[in-house]
Design a protein around this motif. Structure first.
Motif, mmCIF file in Angstrom:
data_model
loop_
_atom_site.group_PDB
_atom_site.id
_atom_site.type_symbol
_atom_site.label_atom_id
_atom_site.label_comp_id
_atom_site.label_asym_id
_atom_site.label_seq_id
_atom_site.Cartn_x
_atom_site.Cartn_y
_atom_site.Cartn_z
ATOM 1 N N LEU A 323 0.826 -1.210 0.000
ATOM 2 C CA LEU A 323 0.000 0.000 0.000
ATOM 3 C C LEU A 323 0.860 1.261 0.000
ATOM 4 C CD1 LEU A 323 -2.760 -1.126 2.538
ATOM 5 C CD2 LEU A 323 -3.014 -0.880 0.059
ATOM 6 N N LYS A 324 1.988 1.203 0.696
ATOM 7 C CA LYS A 324 2.900 2.354 0.727
ATOM 8 C C LYS A 324 3.438 2.666 -0.666
ATOM 9 C CE LYS A 324 7.103 3.985 3.064
ATOM 10 N NZ LYS A 324 8.174 3.642 4.035
ATOM 11 N N ARG A 325 3.642 1.606 -1.471
ATOM 12 C CA ARG A 325 4.169 1.819 -2.836
ATOM 13 C C ARG A 325 3.169 2.546 -3.724
ATOM 14 N NH1 ARG A 325 6.587 -3.447 -1.963
ATOM 15 N NH2 ARG A 325 4.719 -4.473 -2.809
ATOM 16 N N ILE A 326 1.891 2.235 -3.573
ATOM 17 C CA ILE A 326 0.907 2.869 -4.464
ATOM 18 C C ILE A 326 0.389 4.199 -3.917
ATOM 19 C CG2 ILE A 326 0.149 0.588 -5.283
ATOM 20 C CD1 ILE A 326 -2.497 1.115 -3.732
ATOM 21 N N ALA A 327 0.634 4.474 -2.634
ATOM 22 C CA ALA A 327 0.070 5.667 -1.995
ATOM 23 C C ALA A 327 0.360 6.968 -2.737
ATOM 24 C CB ALA A 327 0.551 5.749 -0.543
ATOM 25 N N SER A 355 -14.944 -0.332 -11.891
ATOM 26 C CA SER A 355 -14.115 -1.272 -12.643
ATOM 27 C C SER A 355 -12.802 -0.629 -13.075
ATOM 28 C CB SER A 355 -14.884 -1.783 -13.863
ATOM 29 O OG SER A 355 -14.088 -2.640 -14.637
ATOM 30 N N LYS A 356 -12.876 0.591 -13.610
ATOM 31 C CA LYS A 356 -11.667 1.263 -14.089
ATOM 32 C C LYS A 356 -10.723 1.590 -12.941
ATOM 33 C CE LYS A 356 -13.384 3.317 -18.389
ATOM 34 N NZ LYS A 356 -13.626 4.584 -19.117
ATOM 35 N N LEU A 357 -11.271 2.053 -11.817
ATOM 36 C CA LEU A 357 -10.436 2.385 -10.671
ATOM 37 C C LEU A 357 -9.802 1.121 -10.093
ATOM 38 C CD1 LEU A 357 -9.374 4.495 -8.707
ATOM 39 C CD2 LEU A 357 -11.480 4.226 -7.362
ATOM 40 N N SER A 358 -10.563 0.027 -10.031
ATOM 41 C CA SER A 358 -10.021 -1.243 -9.531
ATOM 42 C C SER A 358 -8.876 -1.718 -10.409
ATOM 43 C CB SER A 358 -11.126 -2.305 -9.492
ATOM 44 O OG SER A 358 -12.183 -1.931 -8.647
ATOM 45 N N ASP A 359 -9.098 -1.713 -11.715
ATOM 46 C CA ASP A 359 -8.049 -2.146 -12.652
ATOM 47 C C ASP A 359 -6.811 -1.272 -12.531
ATOM 48 O OD1 ASP A 359 -9.672 -4.155 -13.570
ATOM 49 O OD2 ASP A 359 -10.316 -3.091 -15.383
ATOM 50 N N HIS A 360 -7.031 0.033 -12.381
ATOM 51 C CA HIS A 360 -5.909 0.970 -12.273
ATOM 52 C C HIS A 360 -5.067 0.670 -11.035
ATOM 53 C CE1 HIS A 360 -3.663 4.695 -12.741
ATOM 54 N NE2 HIS A 360 -3.953 5.017 -11.483
ATOM 55 N N LEU A 361 -5.714 0.461 -9.902
ATOM 56 C CA LEU A 361 -4.989 0.173 -8.659
ATOM 57 C C LEU A 361 -4.237 -1.161 -8.751
ATOM 58 C CD1 LEU A 361 -7.645 1.311 -6.019
ATOM 59 C CD2 LEU A 361 -5.481 2.456 -6.560
ATOM 60 N N MET A 362 -4.868 -2.156 -9.355
ATOM 61 C CA MET A 362 -4.215 -3.462 -9.466
ATOM 62 C C MET A 362 -3.022 -3.403 -10.425
ATOM 63 S SD MET A 362 -7.290 -6.282 -9.131
ATOM 64 C CE MET A 362 -8.404 -5.569 -10.323
ATOM 65 N N GLN A 363 -3.153 -2.625 -11.499
ATOM 66 C CA GLN A 363 -2.020 -2.461 -12.417
ATOM 67 C C GLN A 363 -0.868 -1.740 -11.722
ATOM 68 O OE1 GLN A 363 -3.461 -0.530 -15.948
ATOM 69 N NE2 GLN A 363 -4.903 -2.191 -16.432
ATOM 70 N N LEU A 364 -1.206 -0.723 -10.933
ATOM 71 C CA LEU A 364 -0.185 -0.015 -10.163
ATOM 72 C C LEU A 364 0.543 -0.976 -9.230
ATOM 73 C CD1 LEU A 364 -1.762 3.377 -8.968
ATOM 74 C CD2 LEU A 364 0.350 3.101 -10.286
ATOM 75 N N ARG A 366 0.815 -4.265 -9.393
ATOM 76 C CA ARG A 366 1.636 -5.244 -10.128
ATOM 77 C C ARG A 366 2.936 -4.602 -10.612
ATOM 78 N NH1 ARG A 366 -3.493 -7.311 -11.935
ATOM 79 N NH2 ARG A 366 -3.493 -5.907 -13.731
ATOM 80 N N ARG A 367 2.821 -3.385 -11.143
ATOM 81 C CA ARG A 367 4.007 -2.721 -11.699
ATOM 82 C C ARG A 367 5.004 -2.363 -10.600
ATOM 83 N NH1 ARG A 367 4.865 2.718 -12.541
ATOM 84 N NH2 ARG A 367 2.661 3.223 -12.306
ATOM 85 N N LEU A 368 4.506 -1.852 -9.493
ATOM 86 C CA LEU A 368 5.400 -1.359 -8.439
ATOM 87 C C LEU A 368 5.922 -2.466 -7.532
ATOM 88 C CD1 LEU A 368 3.419 1.852 -7.430
ATOM 89 C CD2 LEU A 368 5.484 1.715 -8.834
ATOM 90 N N SER A 369 5.288 -3.643 -7.597
ATOM 91 C CA SER A 369 5.736 -4.745 -6.740
ATOM 92 C C SER A 369 6.781 -5.626 -7.431
ATOM 93 C CB SER A 369 4.551 -5.609 -6.303
ATOM 94 O OG SER A 369 3.917 -6.221 -7.437
ATOM 95 N N ARG A 370 7.056 -5.336 -8.706
ATOM 96 C CA ARG A 370 8.087 -6.127 -9.409
ATOM 97 C C ARG A 370 9.460 -5.824 -8.845
ATOM 98 N NH1 ARG A 370 5.748 -4.276 -15.070
ATOM 99 N NH2 ARG A 370 3.946 -5.675 -15.249
ATOM 100 N N PRO A 371 10.272 -6.843 -8.680
ATOM 101 C CA PRO A 371 11.653 -6.616 -8.169
ATOM 102 C C PRO A 371 12.433 -5.740 -9.129
ATOM 103 C CG PRO A 371 11.082 -8.958 -8.146
ATOM 104 C CD PRO A 371 10.014 -8.278 -8.920
ATOM 105 N N THR A 372 13.166 -4.792 -8.593
ATOM 106 C CA THR A 372 14.013 -3.955 -9.445
ATOM 107 C C THR A 372 15.346 -4.640 -9.673
ATOM 108 O OG1 THR A 372 14.805 -2.837 -7.458
ATOM 109 C CG2 THR A 372 12.960 -1.820 -8.616
ATOM 110 N N ARG A 373 15.869 -4.476 -10.876
ATOM 111 C CA ARG A 373 17.143 -5.099 -11.226
ATOM 112 C C ARG A 373 18.300 -4.173 -10.958
ATOM 113 N NH1 ARG A 373 15.757 -8.079 -17.015
ATOM 114 N NH2 ARG A 373 14.139 -9.459 -16.211
#
Length: 373
Positions: A323-327, A355-364, A366-373
């Motif tokens: 949650l801190k990542r998407i805040a 629906s659009k807000l849910s999808d937006h939050l879930m995409q955020l 997924r993107r922000l929880s990926r490990p950084t290289r």
């Protein structure tokens, strides 16, 4: 007419209106469609015909499923318009002293005729009548109230009067469900557990929603800012297998555990409260997090975040960090949602916005929880 061409039942007769005969009696469920026609609404080249809506198959099937589920209580009266071709013979015999004689008892005889020519028409209870005719138990006794009239205008008038009454508030039904212990149709029973969890979230001091949820029984306190319908809908989604955050504790499984469901809800939503303290507990006009759209969207995000948290040795930390990542990308009380183009207060509780807000939050997430290289 031969006796087998009639249906004879015990009935009570009274009068209403301008001396209109009214009867109350019981029939076996399967007999309703034997004596009564359904006058469906349609038009010919000149006039409007009938008055009944089309059969709603899903509604009929839901009633059949309920009727076939076991011994059920089904006291819902069917309203019929009866042809003057019916006859009534008053019962003879002594009357009890002090009898409140509102009606007279006797035998009602209804002709059994071909479809389209029957001696009765269904005014209220079309879907129930169709379901009763298809139920496994064809002999469920059903209360019937019938008034004598051939006049289609009178039939339409009664149909409108019966159906214009406002249906029970869904919120009232949902709040009552946890207090009902009997067998319920599937569409209602699906709301029972989410509604009880909603109750717990509102009553338990450890809950972040403590005294924040607006229920039908509330008298309108300013602090009740969360719509219970939105939260119940979110919890229902969390219960859906296989990816619902609460599905592992679902009531049909061997590991059914409502306490664990409550604890999971408290864990997640406490983290939401702590991540967005400036948006929590405010009226929906001041914070879209407390709006039905925000509750539904964050409820959808819960499934995705808890899927990871459940496999973590520190689930509380996993949820808080997600949650801190998407805040920084959330605009609950001010600003514009990047990627959506909405001002914070433009978000509405429509299916499209949710629906659009849910999808937006879930995409955020997924993107922000990926490990950084």
């Amino acid at each position: 007419m031969a006796p087998q061409d009639n249906l004879m039942v015990r009935a009570v007769k009274t009068q209403q209106g301008d001396n209109i005969d009214v009867y109350a009696f019981f029939l076996h469920g399967s007999d309703l469609t034997r004596i009564a026609d359904i006058s469906r609404i349609h038009r010919d080249e000149k006039d409007l015909k009938g008055f009944q809506r089309k059969e709603i198959r899903s509604h009929v099937n839901a009633i059949v499923e309920f009727l076939d589920s076991g011994p059920v209580l089904f006291p819902n009266a069917i309203t019929l318009a009866l042809s003057p071709d019916i006859t009534f013979d008053v019962s003879r015999g002594p009357k009890p002293k002090g009898l409140a004689e509102v009606g007279v008892s006797g035998t009602l005889t209804i002709p059994l005729l071909e479809e389209g020519e029957r001696a009765a028409w269904i005014v209220d209870g079309q879907q129930r009548s169709l379901a009763l005719a298809r139920a496994k138990d064809s002999r469920i006794p059903v209360p019937v109230v019938g008034f004598v009239s051939r006049d289609i205008q009178v039939h339409r008038e009664q149909f409108i009067l019966v159906n214009k009454v406002r249906a029970l508030d869904v919120r009232l039904i949902n709040e009552l469900l946890p207090e009902v212990g009997s067998l319920l149709p599937k569409d209602l029973s699906a709301n029972r557990l989410p509604s009880e969890l909603c109750n717990l979230l509102n009553r338990q001091q450890k809950s972040p929603f403590y005294r924040l949820i607006r229920r039908a029984s509330d008298t309108g306190h300013a602090e009740n800012v969360v719509n219970d319908t939105a939260l119940i809908a979110a919890i229902k989604q969390n219960l859906r297998p296989p990816y619902g955050a609460l599905s592992q504790y679902k009531p049909t499984s061997e590991t059914s555990n409502p306490d664990a469901m409550f604890e999971t809800l408290v864990l997640y939503w406490s983290a939401v409260r702590d991540t967005f303290p400036d948006a929590w507990g405010k009226a929906p006009t001041e914070s879209r997090l407390m709006h039905s759209a925000g509750i539904r969207a964050m409820g959808a995000l819960m499934d995705q975040i808890m899927l990871r948290a459940d496999s973590s040795t520190t689930p509380q930390i996993e949820v808080a960090e997600a949650l801190k990542r998407i805040a920084p990308h959330c605009c609950w009380t001010e600003g514009t949602w990047e990627g959506l183009g909405w001002q914070w207060n433009e978000i509405q509780g429509t299916p499209q916005h949710i629906s659009k807000l849910s999808d937006h939050l879930m995409q955020l997430d997924r993107r922000l929880s990926r490990p950084t290289r």
